[in-house]
Design a protein around this motif. Structure first.
Motif, PDB file in Angstrom:
ATOM      1  N   GLU A 154     -14.227  -4.310  21.206  1.00  0.00           N
ATOM      2  CA  GLU A 154     -15.370  -5.231  21.169  1.00  0.00           C
ATOM      3  C   GLU A 154     -16.221  -4.884  19.965  1.00  0.00           C
ATOM      4  O   GLU A 154     -16.243  -3.735  19.509  1.00  0.00           O
ATOM      5  CB  GLU A 154     -16.185  -5.145  22.461  1.00  0.00           C
ATOM      6  N   ALA A 155     -16.914  -5.887  19.432  1.00  0.00           N
ATOM      7  CA  ALA A 155     -17.737  -5.680  18.241  1.00  0.00           C
ATOM      8  C   ALA A 155     -19.001  -6.508  18.334  1.00  0.00           C
ATOM      9  O   ALA A 155     -18.994  -7.614  18.895  1.00  0.00           O
ATOM     10  CB  ALA A 155     -16.952  -6.063  16.983  1.00  0.00           C
ATOM     11  N   GLY A 175     -21.361  -2.730  15.036  1.00  0.00           N
ATOM     12  CA  GLY A 175     -20.932  -1.687  15.962  1.00  0.00           C
ATOM     13  C   GLY A 175     -19.594  -2.076  16.560  1.00  0.00           C
ATOM     14  O   GLY A 175     -19.394  -3.238  16.936  1.00  0.00           O
ATOM     15  N   VAL A 176     -18.675  -1.143  16.637  1.00  0.00           N
ATOM     16  CA  VAL A 176     -17.356  -1.426  17.205  1.00  0.00           C
ATOM     17  C   VAL A 176     -17.026  -0.381  18.268  1.00  0.00           C
ATOM     18  O   VAL A 176     -17.270   0.813  18.080  1.00  0.00           O
ATOM     19  CB  VAL A 176     -16.260  -1.451  16.114  1.00  0.00           C
ATOM     20  N   THR A 177     -16.531  -0.854  19.395  1.00  0.00           N
ATOM     21  CA  THR A 177     -16.052   0.025  20.463  1.00  0.00           C
ATOM     22  C   THR A 177     -14.589  -0.268  20.694  1.00  0.00           C
ATOM     23  O   THR A 177     -14.195  -1.430  20.860  1.00  0.00           O
ATOM     24  CB  THR A 177     -16.843  -0.218  21.763  1.00  0.00           C
ATOM     25  N   GLY A 233     -13.992   4.979  22.188  1.00  0.00           N
ATOM     26  CA  GLY A 233     -14.627   5.479  20.978  1.00  0.00           C
ATOM     27  C   GLY A 233     -15.530   4.426  20.374  1.00  0.00           C
ATOM     28  O   GLY A 233     -15.237   3.225  20.450  1.00  0.00           O
ATOM     29  N   HIS A 234     -16.628   4.858  19.790  1.00  0.00           N
ATOM     30  CA  HIS A 234     -17.583   3.908  19.206  1.00  0.00           C
ATOM     31  C   HIS A 234     -18.029   4.406  17.839  1.00  0.00           C
ATOM     32  O   HIS A 234     -18.229   5.616  17.633  1.00  0.00           O
ATOM     33  CB  HIS A 234     -18.806   3.750  20.111  1.00  0.00           C
ATOM     34  N   ALA A 235     -18.207   3.485  16.907  1.00  0.00           N
ATOM     35  CA  ALA A 235     -18.739   3.807  15.583  1.00  0.00           C
ATOM     36  C   ALA A 235     -19.480   2.579  15.052  1.00  0.00           C
ATOM     37  O   ALA A 235     -19.278   1.451  15.525  1.00  0.00           O
ATOM     38  CB  ALA A 235     -17.626   4.213  14.625  1.00  0.00           C
ATOM     39  N   ALA A 241     -16.919 -10.091  12.864  1.00  0.00           N
ATOM     40  CA  ALA A 241     -16.561  -9.541  14.174  1.00  0.00           C
ATOM     41  C   ALA A 241     -15.066  -9.660  14.413  1.00  0.00           C
ATOM     42  O   ALA A 241     -14.416  -8.723  14.909  1.00  0.00           O
ATOM     43  CB  ALA A 241     -17.332 -10.257  15.277  1.00  0.00           C
ATOM     44  N   GLN A 242     -14.486 -10.789  14.052  1.00  0.00           N
ATOM     45  CA  GLN A 242     -13.049 -10.971  14.242  1.00  0.00           C
ATOM     46  C   GLN A 242     -12.237 -10.054  13.326  1.00  0.00           C
ATOM     47  O   GLN A 242     -11.178  -9.545  13.727  1.00  0.00           O
ATOM     48  CB  GLN A 242     -12.665 -12.436  13.992  1.00  0.00           C
TER      49      GLN A 242
END
Length: 446
Positions: free
Chosen positions: A33-34, A63-65, A73-75, A17-18
């Motif tokens: 954010e993740a 998931g990352v925003t 954006g999100h992917a 996540a980091q």
């Protein structure tokens, strides 16, 4: 110490996540954010004692925003390699560049983030083998089939044991996560009499195996519920009291939650607009949110944005005291997040003191609903119309099963017309409530 059901440690998830947050920062994101998650489990189903399916599942995802100012954006990806993480962050950034600005977009308010989340005892992995899982499903089905000779077919018995863990992090300094488990055992059978068939089911679910109902009791309940539906009749159209059996009554509470949730409120698509401080239910009715129940099926120390959850009264003395808001919907409404991004947490509706038999006696003559069909709810107006099945009650006692009917009303009136809530509390989900007696509804039949 038993072997972990996971492929990755919680520390590894936190590090991933980091990494994603750092990639977003280097890519020019003003905020990010993740969430990194992993799941594993075993599911088994049998029918007529024979194994139908055995399924082992193992999955993972990130998931990352990202935010470029007020553009979002999100992917996501299931590939944890460094190249995949970089590509995923770039996809999110690319989406954000072509997204319109939204002045309500952004991370949660830093002051609301959970800083010292408690352990709620949500993880009880069951290292169960296929053979034992199959025996449980088989025993459950056998108990149902043994209830009555009129039960001559089966949709099977099923067992599932699932484990998951996650870490959510954002660039406000929040990082948190925890593992959870859920065990489920269910059974559905079919009975036949005079050429007419009926089906019903029962199940038990819990965080820990020790909290499941006994296997034979689940099967027996499924069989008894099926047999009692044989000989169903239709009713003529009428108005009468309606008693929603506890597993069905949770749906009434779910409709209220939906009506006072942020998405419907800021879109002005709810029949309970501006209901804060308004008398929506009778004065005896309360709805409490209790996120910290140990082993609770909807317990959580923080929501999907990291906002700390809290004990609160959503409805007190029939008056709405709180909505269900995420950060985004709260900003749309000019309010503050309630820690409900992702849904509600353990809603408790206290009983008025009557057990199920007392509710039947209080109703006298009316309809007991044990099954609802279709989705006949207009969230804008509150108009409610659902196909139903259940039992006709006379003089406080079940007289005969009924089917092929429709119950109708308006949820505003139905909420106000609640006269009693039973002690037979349904505890298998996020809304805990007993059977609900509504004073009057329209029943449409022949």
């Amino acid at each position: 110490m038993s072997e972990s059901p996971f492929s990755f440690s919680s520390q590894t998830l936190a590090e991933l996540a980091q990494q994603v947050l750092e990639l977003a920062r280097k890519g020019g994101a003003s905020a990010a954010e993740a969430e990194v998650s992993e799941g594993s489990g075993l599911s088994v189903s049998v029918r007529h004692g024979q194994v139908e399916t055995i399924e082992h599942n193992r999955d993972k995802g990130i998931g990352v925003t990202v935010y470029l100012g007020q553009r979002r954006g999100h992917a996501s990806t299931s590939d944890f390699s460094a190249d995949a993480l970089a590509r995923t962050v770039e996809k999110a950034l690319s989406i954000a560049r072509f997204t319109a600005e939204d002045d309500c977009a952004g991370l949660a308010d830093p002051a609301l983030l959970a800083r010292d989340p408690p352990d709620l005892d949500l993880f009880h992995p069951w290292r169960i083998g296929v053979e034992e899982a199959t025996d449980l499903a088989r025993s459950c089905e056998a108990s149902a089939l043994a209830v009555d000779p009129r039960i001559n077919n089966s949709e099977g018995g099923s067992f599932s044991s699932q484990n998951s863990q996650f870490v959510y992090a954002n660039n406000l300094g929040f990082a948190g996560g925890y593992p959870t488990s859920r065990q489920t055992l269910s059974c559905a059978v079919i009975a036949e009499e005079n050429g007419a068939m009926q089906r019903d089911y029962w199940y038990t679910t819990a965080r820990a195996a020790a909290d499941l109902d006994p296997v034979e009791a689940v099967g027996r309940r499924a069989g008894e519920r099926t047999v009692r539906r044989l000989g169903g009749r239709r009713l003529s159209t009428r108005q009468c009291p309606v008693l929603f059996e506890a597993p069905i009554a949770t749906g009434l509470i779910a409709s209220f939650v939906s009506a006072v949730s942020g998405g419907h409120l800021y879109r002005k698509s709810s029949f309970l607009l501006d209901s804060l401080g308004q008398q929506v239910f009778p004065p005896f009715l309360h709805i409490q949110e209790r996120p910290f129940l140990p082993r609770g099926l909807a317990s959580s120390p923080f929501d999907s944005e990291g906002v700390a959850t809290r004990d609160r009264d959503v409805v007190r003395n029939g008056v709405v005291e709180g909505y269900f808001l995420s950060s985004y919907s709260a900003r749309k409404l000019g309010m503050q997040s309630t820690g409900n991004a992702g849904g509600n947490h353990n809603l408790i509706v206290p009983a008025t003191g009557e057990d199920f038999a007392a509710l039947l006696a209080r109703m006298g003559t009316g309809l007991l609903v044990t099954e609802l069909l279709g989705h006949g709810l207009n969230m804008v107006t509150g108009d409610y119309s659902r196909g139903a099945a259940g039992f006709w009650v006379e003089n406080g006692h079940i007289a005969y099963p009924v089917e092929e009917i429709t119950i109708a009303g308006n949820l505003k009136d139905m909420f106000q017309d609640i006269v009693a809530i039973g002690t037979d509390v349904e505890t298998r989900g996020s809304r805990q409530v007993g059977s609900i007696l509504v004073e009057r509804m329209t029943v449409a039949g022949e």
